[in-house]
Design an enzyme around this catalytic site. Structure first.
Site, short mmCIF file in Angstrom:
data_model
loop_
_atom_site.label_atom_id
_atom_site.label_comp_id
_atom_site.label_asym_id
_atom_site.label_seq_id
_atom_site.Cartn_x
_atom_site.Cartn_y
_atom_site.Cartn_z
N HIS A 71 -4.52 -0.95 5.96
CA HIS A 71 -4.13 -0.15 7.13
C HIS A 71 -5.05 -0.36 8.33
O HIS A 71 -5.72 0.55 8.80
CB HIS A 71 -4.00 1.34 6.80
CG HIS A 71 -5.06 1.92 5.90
ND1 HIS A 71 -6.40 1.78 6.14
CD2 HIS A 71 -4.97 2.64 4.75
CE1 HIS A 71 -7.07 2.40 5.19
NE2 HIS A 71 -6.23 2.92 4.34
N HIS A 113 -10.33 0.73 1.84
CA HIS A 113 -10.18 1.70 2.93
C HIS A 113 -11.39 1.48 3.83
O HIS A 113 -12.50 1.89 3.48
CB HIS A 113 -10.12 3.13 2.38
CG HIS A 113 -9.92 4.14 3.46
ND1 HIS A 113 -8.76 4.86 3.61
CD2 HIS A 113 -10.72 4.53 4.50
CE1 HIS A 113 -8.84 5.65 4.66
NE2 HIS A 113 -10.03 5.47 5.22
N HIS A 116 1.50 5.40 -1.66
CA HIS A 116 1.12 6.58 -2.46
C HIS A 116 2.38 7.18 -3.06
O HIS A 116 3.27 7.61 -2.33
CB HIS A 116 0.44 7.63 -1.57
CG HIS A 116 -0.84 7.14 -0.97
ND1 HIS A 116 -2.06 7.34 -1.56
CD2 HIS A 116 -1.08 6.43 0.16
CE1 HIS A 116 -3.01 6.79 -0.81
NE2 HIS A 116 -2.43 6.23 0.23
N ASP A 146 1.44 2.55 3.55
CA ASP A 146 0.59 3.73 3.39
C ASP A 146 1.43 5.00 3.47
O ASP A 146 0.96 6.04 3.96
CB ASP A 146 -0.56 3.76 4.40
CG ASP A 146 -1.69 4.68 3.94
OD1 ASP A 146 -1.63 5.20 2.81
OD2 ASP A 146 -2.63 4.89 4.73
N HIS A 193 0.88 -1.20 0.00
CA HIS A 193 0.00 0.00 0.00
C HIS A 193 0.90 1.23 0.00
O HIS A 193 1.50 1.57 1.02
CB HIS A 193 -0.90 0.01 1.24
CG HIS A 193 -1.83 1.18 1.29
ND1 HIS A 193 -3.16 1.04 1.65
CD2 HIS A 193 -1.66 2.50 1.04
CE1 HIS A 193 -3.75 2.23 1.61
NE2 HIS A 193 -2.85 3.14 1.26
N LYS A 202 -9.16 -0.60 -5.94
CA LYS A 202 -9.24 0.06 -4.64
C LYS A 202 -10.62 0.64 -4.38
O LYS A 202 -11.13 1.41 -5.20
CB LYS A 202 -8.18 1.18 -4.59
CG LYS A 202 -8.25 2.06 -3.35
CD LYS A 202 -7.76 1.33 -2.10
CE LYS A 202 -7.96 2.16 -0.85
NZ LYS A 202 -6.74 2.54 -0.18
O1 DOR Z 1 -3.45 9.20 5.78
C1 DOR Z 1 -3.85 8.92 4.66
N1 DOR Z 1 -3.33 9.53 3.57
N2 DOR Z 1 -4.81 8.03 4.52
C2 DOR Z 1 -5.39 7.78 3.34
O2 DOR Z 1 -6.29 6.99 3.29
C3 DOR Z 1 -4.99 8.53 2.13
C4 DOR Z 1 -3.65 9.06 2.27
C5 DOR Z 1 -3.30 10.11 1.22
O3 DOR Z 1 -3.57 9.87 0.03
O4 DOR Z 1 -2.75 11.13 1.57
ZN ZN Z 2 -3.40 5.06 1.64
#
Ligand code: DOR
Ligand code: ZN
Length: 347
Positions: free
Chosen positions: A175, A137, A16, A248, A14, A100
């Site tokens: 998460h 999520h 970003h 995450d 997971h 997702k």
């Molecule tokens: O803390 C988070 N940041 N939780 C999420 O679900 C998305 C993520 C983000 O894209 O910044």
């Molecule tokens: Zn995330």
């Protein structure tokens, strides 16, 4: 005495990576330690079609510095307009590894997510048929539900019925932040596994809120009380194949975090392996680290484990990861694990 630990190269289930300058800044930090990662599709606009995922994958590969190896495992962002045929084609071609599900409004860039699960049922049924996993999520968005209770409410109100209605759907509850989530995965009637982040293992809500508010610990789902943190640590260090690492790691520029209405997200890619080695050692579970970071995830997703390895070395001197990372648009703050870290990843 220096101690060394060599494990198969980890994957991040997971992550970003964002886009543009931020992508270029953070991608090398993941690729340095991780072979593969499940790439979150919550860009603006989101990655909703196979064509979007192809274009995003190409941008990721173009941003990878010469000489680094990394495989992005692409996902599609489920919307109420998602076409089951497009999803099936993206899966059949090997382009995507998962889809997702963001409940609309649950988190960053989730506005295009799902309001009513009935509207995506044909996609979910098709995914169950073809064996394509759904990453979830797991929080309700009802404003009347307390933010600390939103995961538990989702498990009972949404996820349990879904696993009963489509038991063959392969689900990753992402998460996990509560003992309820851990228990749900252990007792699920359907086909459910779960990821746990580095930060939810290292901190609890006191770290975020006691003695001053620390915006860099603000994330979603929000960090919970210490008893939940202990349940996450017990699951992660148990070796149970249903639990594995999804960092995450979710970078936001400092000006977006330190604001009247700060963004949710913790940037932990660079120091995750040092954090985890230290935590697993503290809980006398160093022998389970490889399962959590490098074996359970591939087994769950039906992928081979990585052939390459990484070596961690425990030294007397702490690691000195930079506190800040620089992008052309501003700075980014690294996750502060609250304690010095002594496990260095050898490059
Ligand atoms: O803390 C988070 N940041 N939780 C999420 O679900 C998305 C993520 C983000 O894209 O910044
Ligand atoms: Zn995330």
């Amino acid at each position: 005495m220096t101690e060394r630990l060599t494990i198969r190269r980890p994957d991040d289930w997971h992550l970003h990576l964002r886009d543009g300058a931020m992508l270029r800044a953070v991608l090398p930090e993941t690729a340095r330690h991780f072979a593969r990662a499940i790439i979150m599709p919550n860009l603006v606009p989101p990655v909703v079609t196979g064509a979007d995922a192809t274009a995003y994958r190409d941008r990721i590969m173009a941003a990878l510095p010469e000489g680094m190896q990394f495989t992005p495992l692409m996902t599609l962002y489920l919307t109420e307009q998602t076409d089951p045929d497009d999803v099936a084609a993206a899966h059949a071609s090997g382009l995507i590894t998962a889809v997702k599900l963001y409940p609309a409004g649950a988190t960053t860039n989730s506005q295009s997510g799902v309001r009513n699960l009935d509207h995506v049922r044909p996609v979910l049924e098709r995914m169950a048929e073809i064996g394509l996993p759904l990453c979830i999520h797991g929080e309700v968005t009802d404003p009347a539900t307390d933010i600390f209770d939103r995961e538990e409410a989702f498990l009972n109100g949404v996820l349990r019925p879904l696993t009963q209605e489509i038991p063959d759907l392969k689900i990753t509850l992402e998460h996990i932040t509560t003992h309820h989530g851990i228990r749900f995965v252990r007792e699920a009637e359907g086909d459910v596994a779960g990821t746990i982040t580095t930060h939810h293992l290292m901190i609890n809500r006191n770290h975020m809120l006691a003695g001053g508010i620390r915006p860099h610990y603000y994330c979603l789902p929000i960090v919970k009380r210490a008893s939940h943190q202990r349940a996450l640590i017990a699951a992660a260090t148990s070796g149970d194949p249903r639990f594995f690492l999804g960092t995450d790691s979710a970078p936001h520029l400092d000006h977006a975090k330190i604001s009247e209405c700060g963004c949710a997200g913790v940037f932990s890619a660079p120091n995750t392996m040092s954090c985890l080695a230290q935590l697993f050692e503290e809980y006398e579970a160093l022998d389970k680290l490889e399962a959590f970071t490098s074996l359970n995830g591939p087994a769950r997703y039906g992928l081979p484990v990585n052939e390459e390895t990484i070596t961690l070395e425990k030294r007397d001197t702490p690691c000195n990861y930079p506190a800040k990372y620089h992008t052309p648009d501003g700075t980014l703050t690294l996750f502060d694990p609250t304690v010095p870290l002594y496990w260095h990843v050898l490059d």
